[in-house]
Write a protein that holds these residues in place. Structure first.
Motif, PDB file in Angstrom:
ATOM      1  N   TRP A 164      41.526  35.669  38.464  1.00  0.00           N
ATOM      2  CA  TRP A 164      41.433  35.786  39.923  1.00  0.00           C
ATOM      3  C   TRP A 164      40.028  35.418  40.364  1.00  0.00           C
ATOM      4  O   TRP A 164      39.047  35.852  39.774  1.00  0.00           O
ATOM      5  CB  TRP A 164      41.741  37.220  40.348  1.00  0.00           C
ATOM      6  CG  TRP A 164      41.420  37.523  41.790  1.00  0.00           C
ATOM      7  CD1 TRP A 164      40.349  38.208  42.277  1.00  0.00           C
ATOM      8  CD2 TRP A 164      42.191  37.154  42.935  1.00  0.00           C
ATOM      9  NE1 TRP A 164      40.401  38.287  43.645  1.00  0.00           N
ATOM     10  CE2 TRP A 164      41.519  37.652  44.080  1.00  0.00           C
ATOM     11  CE3 TRP A 164      43.380  36.442  43.107  1.00  0.00           C
ATOM     12  CZ2 TRP A 164      42.013  37.460  45.381  1.00  0.00           C
ATOM     13  CZ3 TRP A 164      43.868  36.249  44.397  1.00  0.00           C
ATOM     14  CH2 TRP A 164      43.191  36.760  45.509  1.00  0.00           C
ATOM     15  N   ASN A 165      39.949  34.573  41.399  1.00  0.00           N
ATOM     16  CA  ASN A 165      38.657  34.221  41.971  1.00  0.00           C
ATOM     17  C   ASN A 165      38.836  33.899  43.444  1.00  0.00           C
ATOM     18  O   ASN A 165      39.857  33.333  43.833  1.00  0.00           O
ATOM     19  CB  ASN A 165      38.043  33.022  41.244  1.00  0.00           C
ATOM     20  CG  ASN A 165      36.669  32.672  41.784  1.00  0.00           C
ATOM     21  OD1 ASN A 165      36.527  31.778  42.614  1.00  0.00           O
ATOM     22  ND2 ASN A 165      35.661  33.396  41.328  1.00  0.00           N
ATOM     23  N   GLU A 166      37.834  34.269  44.271  1.00  0.00           N
ATOM     24  CA  GLU A 166      37.935  34.066  45.716  1.00  0.00           C
ATOM     25  C   GLU A 166      36.970  33.011  46.229  1.00  0.00           C
ATOM     26  O   GLU A 166      36.953  32.745  47.438  1.00  0.00           O
ATOM     27  CB  GLU A 166      37.667  35.391  46.442  1.00  0.00           C
ATOM     28  CG  GLU A 166      38.625  36.498  46.064  1.00  0.00           C
ATOM     29  CD  GLU A 166      38.327  37.806  46.788  1.00  0.00           C
ATOM     30  OE1 GLU A 166      37.527  37.789  47.742  1.00  0.00           O
ATOM     31  OE2 GLU A 166      38.891  38.833  46.406  1.00  0.00           O
ATOM     32  N   ALA A 214      40.665  26.487  42.993  1.00  0.00           N
ATOM     33  CA  ALA A 214      41.416  26.795  41.768  1.00  0.00           C
ATOM     34  C   ALA A 214      41.296  25.689  40.722  1.00  0.00           C
ATOM     35  O   ALA A 214      41.189  25.969  39.524  1.00  0.00           O
ATOM     36  CB  ALA A 214      42.880  27.052  42.102  1.00  0.00           C
ATOM     37  N   TYR A 216      44.647  32.769  43.566  1.00  0.00           N
ATOM     38  CA  TYR A 216      43.636  32.634  44.618  1.00  0.00           C
ATOM     39  C   TYR A 216      44.188  33.181  45.929  1.00  0.00           C
ATOM     40  O   TYR A 216      45.412  33.298  46.100  1.00  0.00           O
ATOM     41  CB  TYR A 216      43.209  31.168  44.769  1.00  0.00           C
ATOM     42  CG  TYR A 216      44.320  30.203  45.128  1.00  0.00           C
ATOM     43  CD1 TYR A 216      44.573  29.851  46.456  1.00  0.00           C
ATOM     44  CD2 TYR A 216      45.113  29.615  44.147  1.00  0.00           C
ATOM     45  CE1 TYR A 216      45.579  28.968  46.787  1.00  0.00           C
ATOM     46  CE2 TYR A 216      46.131  28.728  44.470  1.00  0.00           C
ATOM     47  CZ  TYR A 216      46.355  28.398  45.788  1.00  0.00           C
ATOM     48  OH  TYR A 216      47.354  27.521  46.115  1.00  0.00           O
ATOM     49  N   GLU A 265      45.311  22.518  50.951  1.00  0.00           N
ATOM     50  CA  GLU A 265      45.899  23.154  49.770  1.00  0.00           C
ATOM     51  C   GLU A 265      46.824  22.208  49.011  1.00  0.00           C
ATOM     52  O   GLU A 265      47.027  22.366  47.800  1.00  0.00           O
ATOM     53  CB  GLU A 265      46.652  24.429  50.168  1.00  0.00           C
ATOM     54  CG  GLU A 265      47.042  25.300  48.999  1.00  0.00           C
ATOM     55  CD  GLU A 265      47.677  26.622  49.416  1.00  0.00           C
ATOM     56  OE1 GLU A 265      48.421  27.207  48.597  1.00  0.00           O
ATOM     57  OE2 GLU A 265      47.428  27.071  50.561  1.00  0.00           O
ATOM     58  N   VAL A 275      48.558  27.341  39.168  1.00  0.00           N
ATOM     59  CA  VAL A 275      47.799  28.009  40.228  1.00  0.00           C
ATOM     60  C   VAL A 275      48.780  28.580  41.248  1.00  0.00           C
ATOM     61  O   VAL A 275      49.803  27.951  41.550  1.00  0.00           O
ATOM     62  CB  VAL A 275      46.795  27.052  40.907  1.00  0.00           C
ATOM     63  CG1 VAL A 275      45.837  26.469  39.887  1.00  0.00           C
ATOM     64  CG2 VAL A 275      47.505  25.936  41.658  1.00  0.00           C
ATOM     65  N   PRO A 329      48.908  31.064  45.037  1.00  0.00           N
ATOM     66  CA  PRO A 329      48.246  31.863  46.075  1.00  0.00           C
ATOM     67  C   PRO A 329      48.859  33.259  46.136  1.00  0.00           C
ATOM     68  O   PRO A 329      50.064  33.427  45.957  1.00  0.00           O
ATOM     69  CB  PRO A 329      48.532  31.071  47.355  1.00  0.00           C
ATOM     70  CG  PRO A 329      49.810  30.352  47.068  1.00  0.00           C
ATOM     71  CD  PRO A 329      49.841  30.071  45.594  1.00  0.00           C
ATOM     72  N   ASP A 371      46.127  38.882  48.812  1.00  0.00           N
ATOM     73  CA  ASP A 371      45.120  39.816  48.312  1.00  0.00           C
ATOM     74  C   ASP A 371      44.949  41.029  49.219  1.00  0.00           C
ATOM     75  O   ASP A 371      44.481  42.072  48.776  1.00  0.00           O
ATOM     76  CB  ASP A 371      43.776  39.109  48.125  1.00  0.00           C
ATOM     77  CG  ASP A 371      43.286  38.438  49.390  1.00  0.00           C
ATOM     78  OD1 ASP A 371      44.085  37.735  50.030  1.00  0.00           O
ATOM     79  OD2 ASP A 371      42.103  38.605  49.731  1.00  0.00           O
ATOM     80  N   ARG A 413      36.828  42.922  44.638  1.00  0.00           N
ATOM     81  CA  ARG A 413      37.359  41.797  43.878  1.00  0.00           C
ATOM     82  C   ARG A 413      37.857  42.228  42.506  1.00  0.00           C
ATOM     83  O   ARG A 413      38.897  41.751  42.030  1.00  0.00           O
ATOM     84  CB  ARG A 413      36.268  40.724  43.737  1.00  0.00           C
ATOM     85  CG  ARG A 413      35.941  40.021  45.036  1.00  0.00           C
ATOM     86  CD  ARG A 413      34.723  39.122  44.904  1.00  0.00           C
ATOM     87  NE  ARG A 413      34.494  38.328  46.107  1.00  0.00           N
ATOM     88  CZ  ARG A 413      33.474  37.518  46.302  1.00  0.00           C
ATOM     89  NH1 ARG A 413      32.545  37.400  45.346  1.00  0.00           N
ATOM     90  NH2 ARG A 413      33.350  36.829  47.414  1.00  0.00           N
TER      91      ARG A 413
END
Length: 505
Positions: free
Chosen positions: A160-162, A166, A182, A206, A218, A220, A223, A334
Motif C-alpha cells: 500500500w502506498n499513497e 502504482a 492505491y 488512471e 494494481v 484502487p 482507504d 497509513r
C-alpha cells in the motif's frame, strides 16, 4: 552503512524529490515566504498570500463551509479527530460475499468504469447520479476483494502506498509485490461535488495503468473505509508516537517554517517530503464585536496585513506543534490503513523512511529495502511493459527468491540495500550475456529454413528420402537443445532485465 544517513540532517539544508538531492542553502537563507515581504496586488479572482502563492477567492467558502469548532490550543502536539461518512460506516459494516470478485475481475470492471468516465464531456457540469452510484458500487466490490486477497494461502505480497504512482512503485520495488493497492481518487472526489470534467480528467489519468489493472496487479481501494475501520488503532498509535520524545524531536527538526507572510500566513512542510503543497496556516483576529450569542459563534478576520510589531511566536509554536502531530498521525494512519487492507506500507519519501526507521528498528521491510535500492534497469517503464514482465511468472519468482536470500543474509537496513543492489547488478550482468544468447538463437532460427532448403537440393546425391530423413533428424538433434535452453532462460530473473533492453532498441 545507512543509505539515508547522508540526508539525515538536523537543520533545514537538504531537500529533494525521489532520488535527486541537492543542497539548498540559498532557499533557506532567503526563504520563499519571508516575514512581511511584499506581495503582488490582489485581483478579482485571487488573493496573494506570499510573493509566489495565490489563493483563489472561490476556494475560500469551501475551506470551512460550516465553520470550525472553537477549542483552546493544547500545550503539546495532539492527534486530530478523524471524520467518516455514512458511506464509510455502511461499507465497513457490510457482510462479505462468499464469492467476491477476483483481482483480475475487479481490474476489468475498473477499466470499463474508467473508459465510460473518460468519455464524459469536457465541461463543468454536475456529475450524473448514475456515475456516482457506479463509483460507489465499485468501492464496495473493491473492499470485499481486498478482504478476500488477505485471506488467500499462500499469502500474497500486497503493498500500500499513497504517494507514488502504482506503476512506479512496482518498478522501484523490483516486481516484488503480487498486488499494489492505491487510493481510489474517484471515490475521494465524490466528497467535493465533482464535475464531469474533473472525473473525466481523473479517469483519463488512471487509464494509463490499464494493462496492470487488467491483470490485477494494481487495484484502487476505498482507504476512507479502511481508516474508519482502524480509527481507534490510528488514535492509539498516534498517541504512542507523540509520547516518543526522540521521534517527536526528529519530526520537529525536519520542519521548515516559512512566514508569517505579508498576509499573516504560515507555510510548514517537512524536509524531503513528497507532498506537493505545504501546510497553510492562517492567523485569525477576533474581538468582542465578533461574538454572536444567538448563533453561539465567534467571527474571525483572516488574511490581514502583517504587523512587524506583533509577537507571532506563540502562534508559530502552536501551528508547528499541530504540523508535527499531523505528520506523525499521517504516517500512523497509513500504516493502519495498510494493515486493515492486508498490505504492507512502503514509505516513498526520504522523510517518512527516516521516521519509520526511528519508529521501529526491529522489523526491516523487504519492499522498503527494494524501493531504496533503486534499480535503474527497471526505471522509466510503462504500465504495458511492467505487465509484460510480470506475466513471465517463473522469471519473476526467481527474481523474488534471489532478493529474499540476499535480505536474509543482511543484518541491518543499510546492508539489505547493499545486498539487493549487488543482486541487481549480478542479474543485470547475466542479462547482458543472455541478450547475446537470444541474438544467437534468433540467428539460428533464421538459418533453419535456409539449411532445410539446401538439403532439398542434395536429395538425389544423399540417397533419396532416407538421406533427407537422416539429415533432418540430425538437424532436430542440433536445434532441440537450443530450444530447451531458450525455455530455461525464460525462467531466470535475468530474462526480465532483457525485456527493457529489447524495448529500447
Amino acid at each position: 552503512m545507512n543509505p539515508l544517513a547522508p540526508f539525515d540532517r538536523q537543520d533545514p539544508c537538504w531537500c529533494g524529490s525521489g532520488k535527486t538531492y541537492r543542497l539548498c542553502h540559498k532557499r533557506f537563507a532567503s526563504p520563499r515566504h519571508p516575514p512581511g515581504a511584499p506581495v503582488p496586488p490582489d485581483d478579482d479572482e485571487f488573493i496573494s498570500l506570499s510573493p509566489d502563492v495565490r489563493l483563489a477567492r472561490s476556494a475560500i467558502p469551501s475551506m470551512m463551509p460550516a465553520g470550525t469548532p472553537l477549542t483552546l490550543p493544547p500545550e503539546t502536539p495532539t492527534p486530530r479527530p478523524l471524520s467518516a461518512t455514512a458511506f464509510d460506516r455502511a461499507v465497513a459494516s457490510s457482510s462479505l460475499d462468499d464469492d467476491p470478485a477476483s483481482a483480475q475481475e475487479l481490474g476489468r470492471a475498473r477499466i470499463a468504469l474508467l473508459r465510460e468516465l473518460a468519455a464524459l464531456p469536457e465541461r463543468d457540469a454536475p456529475l450524473e447520479g448514475r456515475y456516482v452510484d457506479a463509483i460507489a458500487s465499485f468501492a464496495i466490490d473493491a473492499w470485499k476483494t481486498s478482504s478476500a486477497l488477505r485471506r488467500l494461502t499462500p499469502r500474497r505480497t500486497i503493498v500500500w502506498n499513497e504517494e507514488l504512482a502504482a506503476d512506479k512503485l512496482i518498478a522501484r520495488t523490483m516486481l516484488l509485490a503480487d498486488h499494489v493497492l492505491y487510493p481510489d481518487k474517484l471515490l475521494d472526489a465524490l466528497a467535493s461535488k465533482p464535475t464531469a470534467l474533473r472525473l473525466r480528467t481523473l479517469a483519463t489519468d488512471e487509464l494509463k495503468l490499464e494493462h496492470l489493472l487488467r491483470a490485477g496487479h494494481v487495484l484502487p481501494m476505498p482507504d476512507s473505509v479502511a481508516q474508519y475501520t482502524g480509527s481507534v488503532l490510528i488514535r492509539e498509535a498516534t498517541e504512542t508516537a507523540l509520547a516518543n520524545d526522540s521521534l517527536l524531536k526528529f519530526v520537529r527538526s525536519q520542519l521548515v517554517v516559512e512566514g508569517p507572510t505579508a498576509r499573516e500566513v504560515l507555510f510548514i512542510n517537512a524536509i524531503d517530503d513528497i507532498e506537493n503543497d505545504s501546510g497553510m496556516w492562517f492567523y485569525g483576529h477576533t474581538g468582542p464585536d465578533a461574538v454572536d450569542e444567538n448563533e453561539r459563534s465567534i467571527g474571525f478576520r483572516m488574511l490581514q496585513q502583517y504587523d512587524p510589531h506583533h509577537d507571532y511566536s506563540a502562534w508559530i509554536k502552536q501551528e508547528s506543534d499541530r504540523a508535527t502531530a499531523n505528520y506523525l498521525q499521517r504516517t500512523e494512519r497509513r500504516l493502519v490503513v495498510a494493515d486493515v487492507l492486508g498490505a504492507e506500507y512502503v514509505a516513498a519519501s526520504p522523510f517518512e523512511a527516516r521516521m519509520l526507521q526511528r519508529r521501529d528498528t526491529t522489523s526491516p521491510s523487504l519492499t522498503n529495502a527494494t524501493l531504496w535500492a533503486d534499480v535503474p534497469a527497471l526505471a522509466d517503464l510503462s504500465a504495458r511493459d511492467l505487465a509484460r514482465m510480470l506475466s513471465a511468472e517463473d522469471a519473476v519468482e526467481d527474481l523474488r527468491a534471489r532478493v529474499r536470500i540476499a535480505m536474509d543474509a543482511a543484518p541491518d537496513f543499510g546492508s539489505q540495500i547493499s545486498s539487493i543492489r549487488a543482486v541487481a547488478a549480478d542479474i543485470e550482468q547475466s542479462s547482458r550475456v543472455l541478450n547475446k544468447r537470444i541474438g544467437t538463437y534468433r540467428s539460428l532460427t533464421l538459418a533453419v529454413p535456409l539449411i532445410t532448403g539446401g538439403m532439398g537440393l542434395v536429395v538425389g546425391s544423399a540417397g533419396g528420402m532416407a538421406g533427407l530423413s537422416g539429415a533432418a533428424l540430425g538437424l532436430v538433434g542440433t536445434i532441440s537443445p537450443a530450444i530447451a535452453e531458450r525455455l530455461n532462460q525464460r525462467r531466470e530473473a535475468a530474462f526480465l532485465f532483457t525485456l527493457p533492453k529489447r524495448k529500447r532498441k
